[in-house]
Design an enzyme around this catalytic site. Structure first.
Site, PDB file in Angstrom:
ATOM      1  N   CYS A 114       0.821  -1.225   0.000  1.00 37.89           N
ATOM      2  CA  CYS A 114       0.000   0.000   0.000  1.00 37.89           C
ATOM      3  C   CYS A 114       0.850   1.268   0.000  1.00 37.89           C
ATOM      4  CB  CYS A 114      -0.940   0.001   1.192  1.00 37.89           C
ATOM      5  SG  CYS A 114      -2.005  -1.433   1.216  1.00 37.89           S
ATOM      6  N   HIS A 255      -3.308   6.886   2.280  1.00 43.59           N
ATOM      7  CA  HIS A 255      -3.747   5.579   1.788  1.00 43.59           C
ATOM      8  C   HIS A 255      -5.110   5.288   2.411  1.00 43.59           C
ATOM      9  CE1 HIS A 255      -4.190   1.426   1.024  1.00 43.59           C
ATOM     10  NE2 HIS A 255      -3.831   1.029   2.226  1.00 43.59           N
ATOM     11  N   ASN A 285     -10.238  -0.476   0.430  1.00 42.61           N
ATOM     12  CA  ASN A 285      -8.776  -0.346   0.403  1.00 42.61           C
ATOM     13  C   ASN A 285      -8.252  -0.973  -0.886  1.00 42.61           C
ATOM     14  OD1 ASN A 285      -6.025  -0.792   0.688  1.00 42.61           O
ATOM     15  ND2 ASN A 285      -6.150  -1.486   2.816  1.00 42.61           N
TER      16      ASN A 285
HETATM   17  N1  ACO Z   1     -18.051  -8.353  10.517  1.00 38.83           N
HETATM   18  C1  ACO Z   1     -18.469  -8.580  11.773  1.00 38.83           C
HETATM   19  N2  ACO Z   1     -17.625  -8.833  12.787  1.00 38.83           N
HETATM   20  C2  ACO Z   1     -16.301  -8.832  12.530  1.00 38.83           C
HETATM   21  C3  ACO Z   1     -15.795  -8.595  11.240  1.00 38.83           C
HETATM   22  C4  ACO Z   1     -16.734  -8.356  10.209  1.00 38.83           C
HETATM   23  N3  ACO Z   1     -16.363  -8.111   8.930  1.00 38.83           N
HETATM   24  N4  ACO Z   1     -14.457  -8.657  11.274  1.00 38.83           N
HETATM   25  C5  ACO Z   1     -14.126  -8.917  12.550  1.00 38.83           C
HETATM   26  N5  ACO Z   1     -15.228  -9.035  13.309  1.00 38.83           N
HETATM   27  C6  ACO Z   1     -15.340  -9.303  14.730  1.00 38.83           C
HETATM   28  C7  ACO Z   1     -14.151 -10.072  15.231  1.00 38.83           C
HETATM   29  O1  ACO Z   1     -14.304 -11.448  15.010  1.00 38.83           O
HETATM   30  C8  ACO Z   1     -14.183  -9.700  16.697  1.00 38.83           C
HETATM   31  O2  ACO Z   1     -15.159 -10.495  17.338  1.00 38.83           O
HETATM   32  P1  ACO Z   1     -14.846 -11.182  18.747  1.00 38.83           P
HETATM   33  O3  ACO Z   1     -14.594 -10.030  19.668  1.00 38.83           O
HETATM   34  O4  ACO Z   1     -16.101 -11.926  19.015  1.00 38.83           O
HETATM   35  O5  ACO Z   1     -13.635 -12.022  18.492  1.00 38.83           O
HETATM   36  C9  ACO Z   1     -14.679  -8.268  16.710  1.00 38.83           C
HETATM   37  O6  ACO Z   1     -15.325  -8.066  15.435  1.00 38.83           O
HETATM   38  C10 ACO Z   1     -13.582  -7.251  16.844  1.00 38.83           C
HETATM   39  O7  ACO Z   1     -12.550  -7.585  15.918  1.00 38.83           O
HETATM   40  P2  ACO Z   1     -11.261  -6.718  15.797  1.00 38.83           P
HETATM   41  O8  ACO Z   1     -10.327  -7.350  14.799  1.00 38.83           O
HETATM   42  O9  ACO Z   1     -10.738  -6.449  17.174  1.00 38.83           O
HETATM   43  O10 ACO Z   1     -11.868  -5.384  15.167  1.00 38.83           O
HETATM   44  P3  ACO Z   1     -11.214  -3.966  15.083  1.00 38.83           P
HETATM   45  O11 ACO Z   1     -12.023  -2.986  15.825  1.00 38.83           O
HETATM   46  O12 ACO Z   1      -9.732  -3.988  15.337  1.00 38.83           O
HETATM   47  O13 ACO Z   1     -11.410  -3.619  13.537  1.00 38.83           O
HETATM   48  C11 ACO Z   1     -10.162  -3.586  11.465  1.00 38.83           C
HETATM   49  C12 ACO Z   1     -10.799  -4.449  12.548  1.00 38.83           C
HETATM   50  C13 ACO Z   1     -11.241  -2.776  10.794  1.00 38.83           C
HETATM   51  C14 ACO Z   1      -9.475  -4.504  10.466  1.00 38.83           C
HETATM   52  C15 ACO Z   1      -9.141  -2.613  12.109  1.00 38.83           C
HETATM   53  O14 ACO Z   1      -8.305  -3.318  12.996  1.00 38.83           O
HETATM   54  C16 ACO Z   1      -8.272  -1.930  11.090  1.00 38.83           C
HETATM   55  O15 ACO Z   1      -8.735  -1.118  10.324  1.00 38.83           O
HETATM   56  N6  ACO Z   1      -6.971  -2.213  11.066  1.00 38.83           N
HETATM   57  C17 ACO Z   1      -6.057  -1.606  10.097  1.00 38.83           C
HETATM   58  C18 ACO Z   1      -6.117  -2.291   8.783  1.00 38.83           C
HETATM   59  C19 ACO Z   1      -5.307  -1.516   7.777  1.00 38.83           C
HETATM   60  O16 ACO Z   1      -5.154  -0.326   7.871  1.00 38.83           O
HETATM   61  N7  ACO Z   1      -4.713  -2.127   6.811  1.00 38.83           N
HETATM   62  C20 ACO Z   1      -3.909  -1.287   5.907  1.00 38.83           C
HETATM   63  C21 ACO Z   1      -2.898  -1.952   5.296  1.00 38.83           C
HETATM   64  S1  ACO Z   1      -3.510  -3.013   4.066  1.00 38.83           S
HETATM   65  C22 ACO Z   1      -2.192  -3.384   3.041  1.00 38.83           C
HETATM   66  O17 ACO Z   1      -1.119  -2.925   3.194  1.00 38.83           O
HETATM   67  C23 ACO Z   1      -2.445  -4.404   1.934  1.00 38.83           C
END
Ligand code: ACO
Length: 330
Positions: A114, A255, A285
């Site tokens: 990215c 990004h 993304n």
């Molecule tokens: N729908 C419903 N529930 C979900 C989903 C979904 N799509 N995905 C995860 N959950 C659940 C999980 O299972 C978890 O449930 P649990 O507590 O029962 O285990 C709960 O939601 C919380 O999950 P987290 O992973 O802790 O969610 P978080 O608030 O951290 O959000 C996210 C996840 C959106 C991915 C966030 O962490 C994020 O944006 N991270 C950065 C990602 C990023 O920026 N990537 C960029 C680089 S990409 C590249 O370089 C190719």
């Protein structure tokens, strides 16, 4: 006197024909529009069909950028393709060169996930500043849908496919005002798309590896923390190199990974939300494509205008992150 400055003179973008909204996602995995929207800001993403190639969408974006810059394919000296998802593991930049008929251009791929577009802009700048090349076509394009586990709700809702391109030209005044790039391979396990070897015994003494790439794997929380800490830092450093301050920025162009990351970075830098470019609600993304795609949209909407100062930052797998401060137009 030779022109050793850089101007960014044209932009273009392209996405696949079909999009999938969050409601559609609920038919694939246990998720909801409400979860995806509140956690990420994403409402839909464009996904390439099995008949659409990276070369096609990248070439479409490139043609628009060349048209805006008023330059023909034969005038291009270098084609840089920032991608992690080439049609050909040996590289797809040459396929694009062939498709465009850019017969004079040398073409190669650059992989920095990215951050690829930002790394590509700095790479392009080195060739122009040394007087080697005058006209560079830089494309950021990815079809991550090829590598997403469509049963993993933690990742499959985040990504979309697309391409964006810019033309960089030798110019009397230098419009690339500052930059800073970073890598940290010790954190590679937080976000990767790994080749897993499978041993094939060739002779009694030698087993070669004939494995496969696995799906994208991401520790979302760690990547989130990394982005919110490192992106403001690196923008500050690039601004310092440009001898500018946050107040000088017209647009913050990050990004497009997650709206919450955009908001947190803007807040840390004390940049008002009306200066933050965001289009991830429509595209998700798109990896290396996200910055040039959002840039092109903002230029065509008339938001970004000649002489506006843009602070762009990419961050992602590697881990890699970087920032460029540039002024739009000649
Ligand atoms: N729908 C419903 N529930 C979900 C989903 C979904 N799509 N995905 C995860 N959950 C659940 C999980 O299972 C978890 O449930 P649990 O507590 O029962 O285990 C709960 O939601 C919380 O999950 P987290 O992973 O802790 O969610 P978080 O608030 O951290 O959000 C996210 C996840 C959106 C991915 C966030 O962490 C994020 O944006 N991270 C950065 C990602 C990023 O920026 N990537 C960029 C680089 S990409 C590249 O370089 C190719």
């Amino acid at each position: 006197m030779q022109n050793l400055g850089i101007a960014i003179t044209g932009s273009g973008s392209a996405v696949p024909e079909t999009f999938l909204n969050n409601q559609g996602m609920t038919e694939l995995v246990d998720t909801s529009d409400e979860w995806i929207t509140t956690r990420t800001g994403i409402r839909q993403r464009y996904l390439a069909s099995c008949h659409e190639s990276l070369t096609q969408i990248a070439s479409a974006a490139a043609k628009q950028a060349m048209a805006m810059a008023g330059i023909t394919a034969q005038e291009i000296d270098l084609i840089l393709l920032a991608t992690s998802t080439p049609d050909d593991l040996f590289g797809s930049a040459c396929q694009i060169q062939g498709e465009l008929g850019a017969t004079r251009a040398v073409a190669f791929d650059l992989t920095a996930a990215c951050s690829g577009f930002v790394f590509g802009m700095v790479t392009a700048a080195q060739y122009i500043r040394t007087g080697v090349f005058q006209n560079v076509l830089l494309i950021g394009a990815d079809i991550l849908s090829r590598w997403v586990d469509w049963q993993d709700r933690r990742t499959c809702v985040l990504f979309g496919d697309g391409a964006g391109a810019v033309v960089l030209q030798a110019n009397q005044s230098d419009r690339l005002l500052g930059f800073e790039l970073k890598s940290d391979g010790t954190q590679n396990s937080n976000l990767n798309l790994t080749y897993v070897p499978q041993c094939q015994q060739l002779t009694a003494d030698l087993a070669v590896s004939t494995g496969n790439f696995q799906f994208i794997s991401m520790n979302g929380k760690e990547v989130y923390k990394f982005a919110v800490q490192k992106v403001p830092e690196i923008i500050d450093k690039a601004l310092f190199r440009a001898q500018l301050t946050v107040e000088d920025i017209d647009w913050l162009l990050l990004h497009q990974a997650n709206q919450r990351i955009l908001d947190a970075v803007a807040q840390r830098l004390k940049i008002p939300e009306q200066k933050v470019i965001s289009n991830l609600a429509s595209y998700g993304n798109t990896s290396a494509a996200s910055i040039p795609l959002a840039l092109d949209e903002a230029v065509r909407e008339g938001k970004i205008q000649n002489n506006h100062i843009i602070a762009a930052s990419g961050f992602g797998a590697g881990l890699t992150w970087g920032s460029v401060i540039f002024q739009w137009g000649k």
